[in-house]
Design a protein around this motif. Structure first.
Motif, PDB file in Angstrom:
ATOM      1  N   ILE A  79      -7.243   2.385  -5.990  1.00  0.00           N
ATOM      2  CA  ILE A  79      -6.125   1.476  -6.242  1.00  0.00           C
ATOM      3  C   ILE A  79      -6.642   0.294  -7.045  1.00  0.00           C
ATOM      4  O   ILE A  79      -7.618  -0.355  -6.660  1.00  0.00           O
ATOM      5  CB  ILE A  79      -5.493   0.995  -4.926  1.00  0.00           C
ATOM      6  CG1 ILE A  79      -4.963   2.195  -4.136  1.00  0.00           C
ATOM      7  CG2 ILE A  79      -4.374  -0.010  -5.190  1.00  0.00           C
ATOM      8  CD1 ILE A  79      -4.413   1.825  -2.770  1.00  0.00           C
ATOM      9  N   GLU A  87       0.847  -2.944   1.955  1.00  0.00           N
ATOM     10  CA  GLU A  87       1.047  -1.494   1.909  1.00  0.00           C
ATOM     11  C   GLU A  87      -0.083  -0.819   1.139  1.00  0.00           C
ATOM     12  O   GLU A  87      -0.572   0.248   1.535  1.00  0.00           O
ATOM     13  CB  GLU A  87       2.398  -1.181   1.263  1.00  0.00           C
ATOM     14  CG  GLU A  87       3.596  -1.570   2.125  1.00  0.00           C
ATOM     15  CD  GLU A  87       4.909  -1.400   1.381  1.00  0.00           C
ATOM     16  OE1 GLU A  87       4.857  -1.016   0.185  1.00  0.00           O
ATOM     17  OE2 GLU A  87       5.972  -1.660   1.975  1.00  0.00           O
ATOM     18  N   GLN A  88      -0.514  -1.431   0.032  1.00  0.00           N
ATOM     19  CA  GLN A  88      -1.622  -0.870  -0.734  1.00  0.00           C
ATOM     20  C   GLN A  88      -2.904  -0.856   0.086  1.00  0.00           C
ATOM     21  O   GLN A  88      -3.666   0.112   0.058  1.00  0.00           O
ATOM     22  CB  GLN A  88      -1.825  -1.673  -2.016  1.00  0.00           C
ATOM     23  CG  GLN A  88      -0.729  -1.498  -3.055  1.00  0.00           C
ATOM     24  CD  GLN A  88      -0.993  -2.329  -4.298  1.00  0.00           C
ATOM     25  OE1 GLN A  88      -1.803  -3.255  -4.289  1.00  0.00           O
ATOM     26  NE2 GLN A  88      -0.295  -2.009  -5.384  1.00  0.00           N
ATOM     27  N   GLU A 116      -3.200  -0.853   3.425  1.00  0.00           N
ATOM     28  CA  GLU A 116      -3.104   0.135   4.499  1.00  0.00           C
ATOM     29  C   GLU A 116      -3.282   1.545   3.946  1.00  0.00           C
ATOM     30  O   GLU A 116      -3.920   2.397   4.572  1.00  0.00           O
ATOM     31  CB  GLU A 116      -1.753   0.008   5.210  1.00  0.00           C
ATOM     32  CG  GLU A 116      -1.564  -1.289   5.981  1.00  0.00           C
ATOM     33  CD  GLU A 116      -2.581  -1.444   7.093  1.00  0.00           C
ATOM     34  OE1 GLU A 116      -3.010  -0.407   7.659  1.00  0.00           O
ATOM     35  OE2 GLU A 116      -2.961  -2.594   7.399  1.00  0.00           O
ATOM     36  N   GLU A 117      -2.728   1.790   2.779  1.00  0.00           N
ATOM     37  CA  GLU A 117      -2.899   3.100   2.139  1.00  0.00           C
ATOM     38  C   GLU A 117      -4.365   3.343   1.804  1.00  0.00           C
ATOM     39  O   GLU A 117      -4.891   4.449   1.984  1.00  0.00           O
ATOM     40  CB  GLU A 117      -2.050   3.167   0.869  1.00  0.00           C
ATOM     41  CG  GLU A 117      -2.183   4.477   0.105  1.00  0.00           C
ATOM     42  CD  GLU A 117      -1.407   4.461  -1.197  1.00  0.00           C
ATOM     43  OE1 GLU A 117      -1.617   5.381  -2.016  1.00  0.00           O
ATOM     44  OE2 GLU A 117      -0.609   3.522  -1.396  1.00  0.00           O
ATOM     45  N   ARG A 123      -6.306   4.213   4.948  1.00  0.00           N
ATOM     46  CA  ARG A 123      -6.056   5.583   5.402  1.00  0.00           C
ATOM     47  C   ARG A 123      -6.795   6.589   4.531  1.00  0.00           C
ATOM     48  O   ARG A 123      -7.240   7.636   5.014  1.00  0.00           O
ATOM     49  CB  ARG A 123      -4.552   5.873   5.376  1.00  0.00           C
ATOM     50  CG  ARG A 123      -3.758   5.185   6.476  1.00  0.00           C
ATOM     51  CD  ARG A 123      -2.349   5.761   6.567  1.00  0.00           C
ATOM     52  NE  ARG A 123      -1.589   5.514   5.348  1.00  0.00           N
ATOM     53  CZ  ARG A 123      -0.817   4.453   5.156  1.00  0.00           C
ATOM     54  NH1 ARG A 123      -0.712   3.531   6.101  1.00  0.00           N
ATOM     55  NH2 ARG A 123      -0.143   4.302   4.028  1.00  0.00           N
ATOM     56  N   ALA A 124      -6.927   6.271   3.248  1.00  0.00           N
ATOM     57  CA  ALA A 124      -7.594   7.193   2.335  1.00  0.00           C
ATOM     58  C   ALA A 124      -9.106   7.102   2.420  1.00  0.00           C
ATOM     59  O   ALA A 124      -9.817   7.953   1.899  1.00  0.00           O
ATOM     60  CB  ALA A 124      -7.144   6.919   0.897  1.00  0.00           C
TER      61      ALA A 124
END
Length: 519
Positions: free
Chosen positions: A440, A489-490, A492-493, A496-497
């Protein structure tokens, strides 16, 4: 900026911003790219450390202090000393490894080092060139490196009602002494740390928070790195004092009560309003004090008899509780600590107690530069136009601060090896690393920087103030809320990744090596 519907009120936006952790008092800047002509509006956090002004910024500042405290408390290696820093935030000063000042004059004056006859002797041992504490091995073979948590208080100024902090007899309560002790409390703490190092035998490092007791007298909670015998701490506390070798400023020394000295531009001095003669200079007043063999200090400060000492192990739940307790009231002003800032539940007697203490603080000198010296017929150390006794610009005289106008957090230079700015950068860097590891794109740290130069050598980005008013405030704050949600949100994403199962971001340092995290 897209305007918000009129059905969305400012109070609704404020409540949402507090819930989402978005600054409610942003400073707006318009940034112009002189190369492309594009303009960008940037919302900057106000950075307040006071919950009454901006709860999200105050909470962020408190968490940063918690991180700073944790990283330095139980270190087992010697940190490097960071570059000196004078101020951080609204009311905090860090890096305080300096001797306590006596008169504050520019030219150092040498006084006798003979201790007061009424002061107990201090413990003294050779001081080793280390800041970390000793280790202890239990019978089971486990090695411990404990540290200390100490609470110091000031003496009594008169009997108070338990649970309320209000004097039983206000007429017999020593408000003047209480005010002077509050104004110069940090000097007493500096002297205590200096004496503690001489008694403990190593360069003790501390992270301390100054907070008011219910009676409004300041007291100190401090985390000390390393284990120190309790008898040593108590002996140092009993034997520590601080003297103010200043010109006399008792009630009998008041020269100008209803009249005020007048500023004379030609001589750049204050003169008597009747005779026109200049007031004695600060240096002259100190010379007279030095020449008087019977002179006594204007004020002597000591700690009270209540001393609380706890041993803390770094791996115990007690350490986490102590860190939270240390920083518990850093987001509150002194007068808001035990009162209702909304004014719904007012204790009239307590408010009167605050007013009486503030009445003393208003006219007592806080430093050699204080305007209140004019009241006692002495030029301040650096006189200038516009000074009026009772209106010193120092925050220490304000009713909100009640003597604690500056140093609410006291941190040794070798506590964590980093400044508060570097701790803040650590947090941002770790978040950036997590985002980049997940693919990201993170915002560039130096984007829109005024240090970026154009091809002609001039700054490429020009920053301008942009006033915020009316509905613009709600629009800007609402936009910041949406942006923060998108960033969260970025992040948290990205988590998770990621396969990284290391500690939370708040406890990780960007300067820690990858090998350390892998271990």
């Amino acid at each position: 900026m897209t305007r918000l519907p009129l059905t969305i009120t400012d109070d609704m936006v404020h409540a949402l911003a507090v819930k989402e952790g978005v600054c409610v008092r942003p400073v707006l800047r318009r940034v112009t790219d002189v190369t492309t002509g594009d303009t960008t509006v940037v919302a900057i956090r106000c950075g307040s450390t006071r919950e009454a002004k901006c709860p999200p910024c105050a909470t962020l500042a408190r968490r940063l202090r918690m991180t700073q405290c944790v990283e330095g408390w139980h270190r087992d290696d010697e940190p490097d000393a960071p570059a000196p820093v004078t101020t951080e935030g609204d009311d905090d000063v860090e890096q305080v490894d300096v001797p306590a000042a006596g008169d504050g004059a520019g030219e150092r004056r040498v006084r006798s080092t003979r201790r007061r006859m009424d002061a107990p002797d201090l413990p003294r041992v050779p001081v080793e060139a280390r800041t970390i504490g000793r280790t202890f091995t239990a019978p089971s073979g486990v090695t411990y490196r404990p540290s200390m948590f100490v609470t110091l208080t000031l003496p009594s100024y008169g009997k108070v009602i338990p649970g309320r902090g209000v004097p039983v007899d206000p007429a017999r309560y020593d408000y003047r002494r209480a005010a002077l002790d509050a104004l110069h409390f940090s000097k007493l703490v500096d002297r205590w740390v200096q004496n503690l190092r001489r008694g403990a035998g190593y360069q003790v490092q501390h992270f301390a928070a100054v907070e008011p007791q219910r009676r409004l007298a300041p007291h100190l909670h401090t985390a000390l790195r390393g284990a120190i015998p309790r008898t040593t701490i108590r002996a140092v506390t009993r034997g520590t004092y601080h003297q103010l070798w200043w010109p006399p400023f008792s009630d009998d020394d008041v020269v100008y009560d209803r009249r005020h000295p007048v500023w004379e531009p030609e001589t750049a001095l204050y003169v008597d309003p009747d005779t026109g003669l200049p007031l004695p200079s600060w240096a002259h007043a100190l010379d007279e004090l030095d020449a008087d063999r019977d002179a006594r200090p204007a004020h002597v400060m000591r700690f009270g008899t209540q001393v609380d000492i706890k041993g803390i192990d770094g791996a115990s739940p007690d350490a986490d509780r102590a860190v939270r307790y240390l920083t518990k009231y850093l987001t509150k002003a002194v007068t808001d600590t035990y009162t209702d800032p909304e004014g719904e539940h007012v204790d009239v007697a307590y408010e009167a107690h605050i007013d009486r203490l503030h009445a003393q603080l208003r006219y007592l000198p806080c430093s050699p530069d204080c305007a209140n010296w004019l009241r006692y017929g002495v030029q301040p150390q650096n006189p200038g136009p516009g000074l009026v006794a009772g209106h010193c610009p120092s925050k220490a005289h304000d009713r909100e601060h009640l003597g604690l106008g500056g140093r609410r957090v006291l941190v040794s230079r070798k506590w964590s090896g980093k400044t508060l700015t570097e701790h803040r950068a650590d947090r941002a860097t770790v978040v950036r690393q997590v985002l980049e590891a997940a693919g990201i794109a993170a915002l560039e740290a130096g984007r829109l920087s005024a240090e970026v130069l154009d091809h002609d050598g001039k700054p490429r980005f020009v920053w301008e103030d942009l006033p915020v008013g009316g509905r613009d405030w709600a629009t800007v704050v609402a936009g910041s809320v949406m942006e923060r949600r998108r960033w969260r949100e970025q992040y948290e994403e990205a988590k998770r990744a990621s396969d990284d199962e290391g500690p939370p971001v708040d406890n990780r340092s960007a300067t820690t090596t990858a090998a350390t995290h892998a271990a």
